[in-house]
Structure formats: C-alpha cells, structure tokens
Design a protein around this motif. Sequence first.
Motif, PDB file in Angstrom:
ATOM      1  N   GLU B  84     -25.877 -13.751  30.879  1.00 44.70           N
ATOM      2  CA  GLU B  84     -25.136 -14.482  29.858  1.00 44.70           C
ATOM      3  C   GLU B  84     -26.040 -15.001  28.742  1.00 44.70           C
ATOM      4  O   GLU B  84     -25.652 -15.036  27.581  1.00 44.70           O
ATOM      5  CB  GLU B  84     -24.369 -15.643  30.477  1.00 44.70           C
ATOM      6  CG  GLU B  84     -23.613 -16.403  29.398  1.00 44.70           C
ATOM      7  CD  GLU B  84     -22.596 -17.382  29.936  1.00 44.70           C
ATOM      8  OE1 GLU B  84     -22.733 -17.781  31.096  1.00 44.70           O
ATOM      9  OE2 GLU B  84     -21.689 -17.741  29.188  1.00 44.70           O
ATOM     10  N   ARG B  85     -27.241 -15.394  29.106  1.00 47.97           N
ATOM     11  CA  ARG B  85     -28.118 -15.964  28.097  1.00 47.97           C
ATOM     12  C   ARG B  85     -28.414 -14.960  26.973  1.00 47.97           C
ATOM     13  O   ARG B  85     -28.673 -15.338  25.850  1.00 47.97           O
ATOM     14  CB  ARG B  85     -29.422 -16.414  28.740  1.00 47.97           C
ATOM     15  CG  ARG B  85     -30.120 -17.443  27.916  1.00 47.97           C
ATOM     16  CD  ARG B  85     -31.054 -18.301  28.712  1.00 47.97           C
ATOM     17  NE  ARG B  85     -30.445 -18.846  29.909  1.00 47.97           N
ATOM     18  CZ  ARG B  85     -31.137 -19.510  30.821  1.00 47.97           C
ATOM     19  NH1 ARG B  85     -32.413 -19.710  30.666  1.00 47.97           N
ATOM     20  NH2 ARG B  85     -30.537 -19.976  31.901  1.00 47.97           N
ATOM     21  N   TYR B  86     -28.355 -13.701  27.285  1.00 48.80           N
ATOM     22  CA  TYR B  86     -28.614 -12.675  26.274  1.00 48.80           C
ATOM     23  C   TYR B  86     -27.356 -12.339  25.467  1.00 48.80           C
ATOM     24  O   TYR B  86     -27.380 -11.520  24.567  1.00 48.80           O
ATOM     25  CB  TYR B  86     -29.167 -11.406  26.919  1.00 48.80           C
ATOM     26  CG  TYR B  86     -30.587 -11.547  27.395  1.00 48.80           C
ATOM     27  CD1 TYR B  86     -31.657 -11.168  26.586  1.00 48.80           C
ATOM     28  CD2 TYR B  86     -30.866 -12.081  28.640  1.00 48.80           C
ATOM     29  CE1 TYR B  86     -32.957 -11.307  27.013  1.00 48.80           C
ATOM     30  CE2 TYR B  86     -32.179 -12.230  29.082  1.00 48.80           C
ATOM     31  CZ  TYR B  86     -33.221 -11.836  28.261  1.00 48.80           C
ATOM     32  OH  TYR B  86     -34.512 -11.982  28.690  1.00 48.80           O
ATOM     33  N   HIS B  87     -26.256 -12.995  25.857  1.00 49.39           N
ATOM     34  CA  HIS B  87     -24.967 -12.770  25.222  1.00 49.39           C
ATOM     35  C   HIS B  87     -25.046 -12.992  23.709  1.00 49.39           C
ATOM     36  O   HIS B  87     -24.421 -12.295  22.929  1.00 49.39           O
ATOM     37  CB  HIS B  87     -23.979 -13.745  25.880  1.00 49.39           C
ATOM     38  CG  HIS B  87     -22.565 -13.604  25.432  1.00 49.39           C
ATOM     39  ND1 HIS B  87     -21.536 -14.218  26.071  1.00 49.39           N
ATOM     40  CD2 HIS B  87     -22.011 -12.927  24.408  1.00 49.39           C
ATOM     41  CE1 HIS B  87     -20.407 -13.923  25.462  1.00 49.39           C
ATOM     42  NE2 HIS B  87     -20.657 -13.144  24.453  1.00 49.39           N
TER      43      HIS B  87
END
Lengths: 584, 218
Positions: B84-87
Amino acid sequence: MNEEELLKRSAAERDRIFSCYDRGRENGAEIDPWEDPAYEVYHTTDRYGFIHDKRLPQKMDQNEIKLHHVEMERVKKWDKMNKHWDTTATKEKLRRRIYKGIPDRFRGEIWIRLLGITKLKHEKVGKYEEMLSLARQWSTEIRQIDADVARQYRDHINYRERYSLKQRSMFYVLAAYSMYNMEVGYCQGMSVLAGLLLLYMDEEEAFWGLSVLLADKKYSMHGFYVDGFPKLNRFIEHHDKIMTKFLPKLKRKLDKCGCDSILYALKWFFVVFQERTPVSLGLRIWDIFLLEGDRILSAIAYTVMKMHKRQLMTMESLDEFCNYLQIKLEKDFGYDDDTVINTVERSIDELKRSKLDYPGPPLPHEIPRQPFGTFKEPTFTSKVGRRADEFSEAQQLMRESVVQRRQTVVIEEESRESSATPTEMAMANNCGANSSLGGSKFSFDPSLADGCCASPHGSRRSLADTSVTSTADLSVFSSATRSQALDNSLDTQSNVSVGSSGSGGLPTPRASSHQPSPDIVRIYVPYGLPPGPTYKDELPRTLPRSLETNKIRIKVDPDQTPIVESLKPFVLESPELELELDLK
Amino acid sequence: MIDVTMANRGTAQRPNGTQGKICQFKLVLLGESAVGKSSLVLRFVKGQFHEYQESTIGAAFLTQTVCLDETTVKFEIWDTAGQERYHSLAPMYYRGAQAAIVVYDITNQDTFMRATTWVKELQRQASPSIVIALAGNKADLGNKRVVEFEEAQAYAEENGLLFMETSAKTAMNVNDIFLAIAKKLPKNEQAGNASTSGQGRRLVESEGQKPATGNCCK
C-alpha cells in the motif's frame, strides 16, 4: 564408562562401518547428499554464498589469483588494525582501506563497528526480545513481511530453504522492528537490508543495524521508507540536477523516452544498489555506504550513469533503458569492482567541486517523530489490514511531485521541439523541488501546461533567477507565480543550470554562486502568461503590475535582513525586465 | 484456447510477411502484494517463471508485441509494487493507460477484496475508456482455492471487466488474457483520443506522447 563398555562401543563402531562398505550403494544404503560428487550446490555456490544456475569454474583465472593474493595481504593488515581499533593509526588508514574493500572475513565485524551496534546492544539489553514478543501479539505487518521474506535472497544458500535458520531470523528481525518503529512499520525494501545484514551478523545485531540505518542521521533511511517517501523526492531531484549538469545529453534522451529517474533510482536508493549490481560490487558499495552514509548515494548513481553513458546513448526506448539498468547491470556490470569504486571516488570530487555532492541533511518530516520502542495499540483498520481509501497527505505530496516532475520534463521537451528560437526557452529544472517540503501545498497547475500546449509558443516562458537574503517582499508577484516562488524559496540548494543542459538557451541570469544557506529566496518571473482557465483554488489571476512596467521592486528591511547578495538588473530578450532594489 | 502469435519484439513484421497496422497501448498491472503481477508479466514477455520472483520495489517496465488479425499490438507494460505504501506512485503509471490488469490470488480472499478497490479507483481516476481485466492468478493451486470462480465472474460482469483465471506458473490463460485485452481495445483513430479526455489527458501529454503517437495506430 568402564573398560568393557568402551571395548563394546569400539567393536560396534567397527561393525557398523564394515557393514556400510559391505552393503555398497545398494540395499538401503544411507548416503547424505553432500557425500556424493553430484551434490551440485558445492559447485554452484560462490564465495559469498549465492547459488548460480551453472557450475562455477573449478580453477581461478589469473586475475582471480591475483585478487586472492591481494586479499590475503590485506587480511593481515586488517587483522592488525582490528586489534588496535581505537588508535590514530587506524583512523588514518581506515577510510583508504575501506575504499579498497573490506576483506569478506572481516566484513561482519567491521560493519558492526561502523554501525555502532555493540554499544546499542549493551545500552538496550532486552529491548529486541521485548519488541519481538510485542510483534507476536500486535504487529500489523506480518502478512507483508511473510510475503517478502519468502522471496528475499532465495538464491543465497542461507535463505534457500523455507524456514531455514536465517530466513526465520529475517522474519523475526523485521517483525520486531515493525513494533520498534511504528511510524515506518515495514516497507518493501527493508527485507533487503535485514537479509543482507544477517549474512554478516546475528539476529539481534541485525535488528540494531537496521535500526541505525533508519534512524541515524548519517543514513536516515527512515525518510525513504516512511509514508509518502519524502526523502526519495529530494534525492531524485538531486540526481536529476546532477544529470542535467554533468550528463545533459543522456538526461534529455531519458526524458524523451519517458524514463523518469524514479523508475531506476528508487530501488538504488532504497536498498543501496543491492539486487541491481553484481554481488561483489554490491558489497563494496555497502562498505562505503556504511562508512560515509547516505551522501554517497548520489555519487554512486551518477557513477553508474556516467560509466554506462555510451551504451545508454545508443538506446531508443524505455524498454531498453529499464532492461539495462534493472537487469543487465546486475548480471554483468561491465567493469571490475576496483574500477567502479575508483570512479565513484572521482565522482565524489567532481560533485564536490560543483557543490552537488550532498543532497543535504534530512528535513524535519523525514526523521522519526515518535520515540522508538513505545507501544501504541494499532487502530482497528490496520489490525484487520484494511486499506485506506484515500491517499494520506504525505502520499498526496509524493504523487503530486512525481506528476509535476513529469510535466516539467514534457514542457521542456515540447519547448525544445516547438520553439523556433530556443534562446528564449528557459525553464527551471528544479520546479519539482518544492513538493519535497513538508508544508508545501503546491500542485501542478493544469492551465500552465494547457496554455503551453495550445500554441507552439505558449511555452515560451522565462524565469529570472536571483538570490537575495530572506524576507524579500514577494508581494509583487502574481499569486500564480508566488506559490512557486515561495515554495522554491525553501529550496536551499537548487541551481538553475539551463545553460549546461545543452538546450542551447541563453544562460539564465543568475546570481553569483553562493553557498547553500537556508535563507535564499529564488524568484521565478514569468512573462506573457497565456490566458487560461481559472485556477482551481480561484486565486486572482492578474498579472503582476511590475510586468506592465517591466520592473520588480524588492524591498528589504535593513532591520531584519542582512545584505543582499547579488542583485544586478538584467535584461531578458522580450519583454524587458528590470530588477530594482529598494533599500530603506 | 486462443491461438497467439508473438511477434518479434520491436518489429511490425507479421509472420506471413505482410505489414499490418501497429497499435501501441499502455497497460498497467495492479493488485495486492505477492499475487503474481510480476510473474504474469515475466511469463507473458519472456515465457519464464521464477519460483521466487523478487518483490518489485518501485516499478518495472517491459514491452511485448502480439499479432492480432491484421493488427500488431504492442503492449507497454507497467508492473507496479503491491504494498500500500507504494500506492502513491501508482497513478503515475495508470494515468494515461488504455488497459489495466487487476490481479488477485485465488487462494486469498483479501487479495480479491483489494482487487475490487483497485477497480473502483481505476473507474474513478483513470481514463473513462480504460479496458480493465480481472485476473485470478495462482489457478494451479486449485486445492487451496478460496475465491470461487463464479463469485469473481459475477463481479466482473457487473463491472464490465474482462475476467480470466490465470496461472503464471503453468502459463494457463496468460497469453489469452493479454490477447483478449488487445481484441477489446479500439484500434482506430479515435482510440488514443479517448484516453486524452478527462483526467487522463494531462498525463498522456506528460508521458511524452504527442497526439500523433498518442493514437494507437499509425
């Protein structure tokens, strides 16, 4: 055991061995796999423990023999140095020797020293176990950690087998760390750091090593991994600056093919060139990284591009660039490790001369805000692993700056292609820098780009670049430009280098070179902005009065402000623009 | 099974020697971490499968060309990181994309839920004309299945998505899903323009595509 029993035992042993030979290879012979020559793993595993697809050569070639001898000599020196660590002699020699490469057998010990792990471990006895047991109960990152541990360094003999000793350690270290630093928790990429450290140290040491890499200012990888990747932006922009200055043709080619630096440099920075360079070179890079800290990243990135410039310049598509930078270089870097490291050293000097060797210390929002190791119960949402529907503010910033950087590139490209008189083209190469700052609310304004693309000359935009000390009155600017100017005013290191970017443009007027200092204001003055749709935040869109008279007045209050560095009036081709300084 | 002819990379030459139209499409792979996005691409582009595919940090870019009747379709594939952090980086890849494959793992219900939120995001944020395919990957692990074929198919129908269960490991339906997308993509002059409307527009420009190349066919 009495004499009789001892005799009995010897006899039994003799019988057992005889029976093995009598049985031969048939009749249920028990032979461990490693006892046979077919035990391939011995033949395919290199000295670092990585397993290759093919058998490695049995004999060393001439070059390897030479390197082996050199390393044996170095081992003696390192042995001596290691015994007299806290001496001036060591201090004098250490840097030089690390650049030559830490002998692999000393790597663990030296990395532990460079990271200051032993001290931390003593100071925080029991903390690791505490975090690990908290993780068992509370960590919300376990699923992701499991997914990554299961595929991290699986070509290494220590991680080859599922749930092997080291694989378990990697899992525990990452799980414990996700509780120790709850702001970061776990982010993809950290498994590389933990996995690599664990090849050279034990579990608890690797935990503290990871902690130093993230939290210590020297490395401050926290800023890479925390939500929104604030440090990434800053380093990418710095890399772009270096590229524009030193490799302008290559930079333009990459831009033209849509190859944003983030595509290849993100992983370089996040895992410090692991899995993107051959193993032995990757370790040499880590030796230097652990010695020098994150300031080395820019120089190495630049070195990679510089050394491969010729090959990259022959490429015509994004596909080729990605394949080369992401896959080919890991298989074969094309230069031996010593040559690469020597070039890195030269790059450092080169960048130093242009004051581009260091992107600067971490900004406030890149460093941990909460104390480590203090437990806070996770929210329900994160406990059940539910995804956020909306971007967080930090993510929003990241997103905007990425989009905006691409826009800037395209505007530059189009200007180059469409402008009949390229001399008029001057564009800040660092417009994107603003969003790397925490409080920045700047977002790309569509009307600028639309205007640009609507007419072939719409993108003709010049900027005036000057630097004055702080508290200059910027009210003369149109609100549109002001948001940029204000944001850029915080950009302490930017250097407009259009002249060197190969655009053939008129050198942008600029102030005399200055030491980066936090109180420099950079002012961009556009003229002839095309009429466009209103801004989304409905700011008044009147052009600054000064444009009518081609004058800008900057008022500087002597009570609050030191000297104005350099403020020569300058003339743009058209319309003319004059800067006046009003000192009370 | 659909018969797929892979063209040589970078050439527009059809196997029978006739020169057809060339269409170029930007395709993005989205989905939860470790569902097999990179493996699907690797299978499609290089015909390989790695048991321990390393996690994608950031993104990867590859291309593959398929021949379809009179047209040669070149896919520019953006493979993204799943965490998710790379979302926040994902919009950079999916904006301006004409096609997307949203991947889930048939042995993990959460990944299916995540796929549906990706679909929602694409419907909201990406170009309105984007062709979205849903891929239920790891179909070789039938004995561990938790997401029923019918459930996913019903969802796909409701939302107008292409749907297939795939296996990057056995290559099942991998070429087929890309080919199905290629068939569904408009291959006329208007094709590229569709993606320049609304939100997608600016990014199309920002991808360095001028109108002439933004259209798929030359």
